[in-house]
Write an enzyme that holds these catalytic residues in place. Structure first.
Site, PDB file in Angstrom:
ATOM      1  N   GLU A  25      20.705  73.022  85.913  1.00 31.90           N
ATOM      2  CA  GLU A  25      22.124  72.680  86.079  1.00 31.90           C
ATOM      3  C   GLU A  25      22.470  73.057  87.522  1.00 31.90           C
ATOM      4  O   GLU A  25      22.823  74.186  87.814  1.00 31.90           O
ATOM      5  CB  GLU A  25      22.984  73.467  85.069  1.00 31.90           C
ATOM      6  CG  GLU A  25      24.444  73.016  85.027  1.00 31.90           C
ATOM      7  CD  GLU A  25      25.381  73.958  85.755  1.00 31.90           C
ATOM      8  OE1 GLU A  25      26.370  73.476  86.342  1.00 31.90           O
ATOM      9  OE2 GLU A  25      25.140  75.175  85.764  1.00 31.90           O
ATOM     10  N   ASP A  45      21.139  77.693  83.654  1.00 31.20           N
ATOM     11  CA  ASP A  45      22.534  77.629  84.046  1.00 31.20           C
ATOM     12  C   ASP A  45      22.742  78.082  85.490  1.00 31.20           C
ATOM     13  O   ASP A  45      22.045  78.974  85.980  1.00 31.20           O
ATOM     14  CB  ASP A  45      23.357  78.522  83.112  1.00 31.20           C
ATOM     15  CG  ASP A  45      24.846  78.459  83.395  1.00 31.20           C
ATOM     16  OD1 ASP A  45      25.411  77.362  83.289  1.00 31.20           O
ATOM     17  OD2 ASP A  45      25.429  79.511  83.730  1.00 31.20           O
TER      18      ASP A  45
END
Length: 631
Positions: free
Chosen positions: A365, A312
Site C-alpha cells: 500500500e 500498510d
C-alpha cells in the site's frame, strides 16, 4: 540447558532467525523431570526481569529470569513448571533507573481481550490442517496470470449478533461459515482481513498493533482463527492479511521503550516517531527488530497458512520526512530523504517470503511514485508482488463524483492510468479508506437523483472490472451501502430489501463471474498485449470503449460504457474483427434495474469504418448503459 541456544542468539543477532517465534515468547517444554513453559524475552537494557502471572499469583519475587549467554544478546529466560495453558502473564522489567515496567509479551501467540493487556499462555501447534490441496495448488502456475478479486472485510463489523455479549462479534468459526457462503456466491477469489494482529483500540481498525504474533482475541482463540483460514481454503478462497510494520502505538504494555529505553523504535524522535499519528517507528537498522518483523510475517504465512500480506503505509517507511515538517526529520547519510534501512528491509523480507513460499503475494500500500515497487531486487526494485494503484483510485473517484455534464472535460482522469500501467503490477482498489472519515460510501459519492446514483455506480464498477489490474473492493460497497463504514456496527444488510441495492449487488456479482470466467480479464494485466482502447478520446460523449485480450485470442471482450444520461438510438463502435459479437452483459436488463430494452444478443459487425477500424457494430445505447460482448 537453556531453551534459547547459542545458535539462536547468533542468528537473532544477525537478523536471520526466521523461526524466532518458536524460541522467544512462552513455549511448552521440559526441564529435568518437570513439564512446564519456557519464557524468553529480549530486553537488553533491563537490569533484571521477572515473569509474573496467574501461575504465581502475580508475585513479583517468585520467577526472576536469567540472562542467557551471551549476556550481551539481552535475552532473559525462565522455566516455570507451574505455568499452564490459558493462564495470563506479563513481564516485569526493571529498568536501569530502577523503574518497574509491566509489559505484554511481544512474541505472545494469544492475548487478553481488551481492555485487559496481559498475554495468555497458548500452544498454537495442535491444530490439524486439512487444506493440503489448496496449499499444493497455491505453489503451481504464475499467479500474475490468475484472477485476483479481493473482498476486503473487517470481521468485527461485517455482521453482528443482536446480543450485547462480546459486543455481538461473530466468532472466527461463525464468521468462517457466513463469510464463505457470501464470497462463493458473489465470486470473489480472495478475502483480505483487517484487524487480525492484536490491538488495543477498536477505533484503530487494527492498524496500531501491540501483538504482532497473536490473532486478536475479539473473535476467539488462535485455533479458532486457524479454523477460519482452513475453512476458507477448503472452499477455494485465498486469504490476505493486513500487516503493519510501519509503526506501533505508545500503549504502556506494548513495545514502546520496552526495557526502559528505545528498543524496537529509533532512539531519536526525529526518526523514531510519527508526529501526526502519535506512534513509534520501527528501527529497521537493528538486526533483532528486523528479525521480530520478519518472524511475524513468516509466522502468518507459514504457521497460519496465510496466502499474502498487504503491507500498510509503505510510503511512511520509505521516506524519512513522511508526514514531517522541516526540522522534524534527519536526512540519510547521502543527504536524502530515503530511509535506506527500510529499503533494504523490504528487499530482504519480500525476497525471503516469496522465495520460501511460492505463490504467496506481498502487496504494497504505497501512495507515491516511488519507482520499481514490484521490480526485481537485481534491478533496484523492492520485489513486492503487487502495488495498490492509489493514483488510479483518486482519479477514478474524482471523475465518478462529477456531474456528468462536467465529465467531458475530465475524460483523461479515466484514461491516464493506462499510460503507466506497465510500470508496476497493480491492484485497483476501492478500500475502507475511501468510505470513512466523512468521505461517504461509494454510493454517496455518485451524482444525480436516486436512480442515477445507482446507475453511475454500476457504470463505474464495470469500468473498474474491465480495466487492467487485479481488483479489491471493500465490504458493503458491492451492494451500494448508503452510509459510510463504521467499525462500531454491522453493515447495512437490510438495504438489500430495496431493489436498487439488489440491482447493484447482482451487477457486481455478474462482473465478478465474468472476470473469473474469461482469461482475457486477468491473464495479461501488466502488458498492452492484454488491452486496447477502441476509443480513448470520446470525451464529448463520455463513452469508453476498449477490448481485453486473452493469450489464446479466444473469447476476447469488448466493453462499451456510457457515463452520461444521454441516449443514443444507433451508437456505432469500431471493432477489432468481423467475427460476431455475443452480448454477455447488458445493464438495461431488468435484473439490473434497466428498462428491458435489450441490445441484440448477437451482432454481426459490418464493413464500415469507425474509430479507425475497418469493421464496426451499431446498437442502441441507453443512459449509463454498460454493454460487454465476447468475440
Amino acid at each position: 540447558m537453556s531453551n534459547f541456544t547459542d545458535l539462536d542468539g547468533y542468528l537473532f543477532g544477525q537478523g536471520t532467525h526466521y523461526d524466532i517465534y518458536k524460541k522467544l515468547g512462552a513455549h511448552k517444554g521440559k526441564k529435568g523431570k518437570d513439564n512446564g513453559f519456557y519464557f524468553d524475552v529480549w530486553a537488553p537494557h533491563a537490569s533484571k526481569v521477572a515473569v509474573i502471572g496467574e501461575f504465581n499469583n502475580w508475585d513479583e519475587t517468585r520467577n526472576f529470569m536469567q540472562r542467557v549467554e551471551p549476556e550481551s544478546q539481552g535475552v532473559f529466560e525462565a522455566f516455570v513448571p507451574e505455568a499452564k495453558e490459558g493462564q495470563l502473564y506479563k513481564y516485569l522489567i526493571y529498568t536501569e533507573d530502577g523503574e518497574k515496567l509491566y509489559k505484554a509479551d511481544p512474541y505472545a501467540t494469544y492475548a487478553e481481550l481488551r481492555p485487559g493487556t496481559a498475554s495468555i499462555i497458548y500452544d498454537n501447534t495442535k491444530f490439524k490442517w486439512t487444506d493440503s490441496s489448496w496449499m499444493k495448488q497455491r505453489k503451481s502456475g504464475n499467479f500474475w496470470e490468475k484472477p485476483l478479486a479481493i473482498y476486503e472485510v473487517h470481521p468485527g463489523s461485517w455482521k453482528r449478533h443482536p446480543r450485547e455479549e462480546n459486543d455481538g462479534f461473530y466468532s472466527y468459526k461463525e464468521f468462517a461459515h457466513s463469510l464463505t457462503e457470501y464470497v462463493l456466491d458473489m465470486g470473489y477469489t480472495h478475502v483480505e482481513l483487517m484487524g487480525i494482529s492484536e490491538y488495543p483500540f477498536d477505533g484503530s481498525w487494527g492498524y496500531q498493533v501491540t501483538g504482532y504474533y497473536a490473532p486478536t482475541s475479539r473473535y476467539g482463540t488462535p485455533d479458532d482463527f486457524m479454523y477460519l483460514i482452513n475453512y476458507l481454503h477448503k472452499n477455494g478462497i485465498g486469504v490476505i492479511l493486513d500487516w503493519v510494520p510501519a509503526h506501533f502505538p505508545k500503549d504502556a504494555h506494548g513495545l514502546a521503550d520496552f526495557d526502559g529505553r528505545p528498543l524496537y523504535e529509533y532512539a531519536d524522535p526525529k526518526k523514531g516517531e510519527h508526529p501526526d499519528w502519535g506512534t513509534k517507528i520501527f528501527n529497521y537498522g537493528k538486526s533483532e527488530v528486523k528479525n521480530f518483523l520478519i518472524g511475524s510475517a513468516l509466522q502468518w504465512v507459514e504457521h497460519y497458512h496465510i496466502d499474502g500480506l498487504r503491507v500498510d503505509a509503505v510510503a511512511s517507511m520509505l521516506y524519512l520526512d513522511y508526514g514531517k515538517k522541516p526540522g522534524q526529520w534527519i536526512p540519510n547519510e547521502h543527504g536524502g530523504n530515503e530511509n535506506l534501512e527500510a529499503i533494504e528491509f523490504f528487499k530482504h523480507i519480500n525476497t525471503l517470503i516469496r522465495g520460501r513460499n511460492p505463490g504467496v503475494v506481498m502487496i504494497a500500500e504505497e501512495s507515491t511514485a516511488w519507482p520499481k515497487i514490484t521490480g526485481d531486487v537485481e534491478d533496484g526494485g523492492l520485489n513486492f508482488s503487487y502495488k495498490w494503484n492509489m493514483g488510479w483510485m483518486h482519479d477514478f473517484i474524482d471523475y465518478m463524483k462529477l456531474d456528468p455534464y462536467f465529465r467531458k472535460d475530465n475524460h483523461n482522469k479515466m484514461t491516464f492510468a493506462m499510460s503507466y500501467n506497465e510500470a508496476e503490477r497493480y491492484i485497483l482498489v476501492l478500500s475502507h479508506d475511501e468510505v470513512v472519515h466523512l468521505k461517504g460510501s461509494m454510493l454517496a459519492k455518485m451524482p444525480g437523483l436516486e436512480v442515477d446514483k445507482y446507475k453511475n455506480l454500476m457504470a463505474g464498477y464495470a469500468f473498474m472490472m474491465g480495466h487492467p489490474g487485479k481488483k479489491l473492493l471493500f465490504m458493503g460497497q458491492d451492494f451500494a451501502q448508503g452510509t459510510e463504514w463504521s467499525e462500531a456496527r454491522e453493515l447495512d444488510w437490510y438495504v438489500l430489501d430495496n431493489p436498487n441495492h439488489r440491482h447493484v449487488s447482482r451487477m457486481f456479482k455478474k462482473l465478478l463471474h465474468i472476470y473469473r470466467e474469461y482469461p482475457a480479464m486477468y491473464e495479461q494485466d501488466v502488458s498492452w498485449a492484454g488491452f486496447e482502447w477502441i476509443n480513448a478520446n470520446d470525451g464529448y460523449r463520455s463513452i469508453f470503449s476498449f477490448v481485453r485480450k486473452s493469450k489464446s485470442g479466444k473469447n476476447d471482450l469488448l466493453f462499451v460504457i456510457n457515463m452520461t444520461p444521454m441516449n443514443y438510438d444507433d451508437y456505432r463502435v469500431g471493432v477489432p474483427t468481423n467475427r460476431k459479437l455475443k452480448l454477455i452483459l447488458d445493464s438495461e436488463n431488468k435484473e439490473y434495474g434497466g428498462n428491458g430494452e435489450k441490445i441484440p444478443e448477437v451482432i454481426i459487425p459490418r464493413k464500415e469504418e469507425c474509430d479507425g477500424r475497418e469493421y464496426s457494430a451499431a446498437f442502441p445505447l441507453a443512459p449509463y448503459q454498460i454493454a460487454i460482448f465476447t468475440y
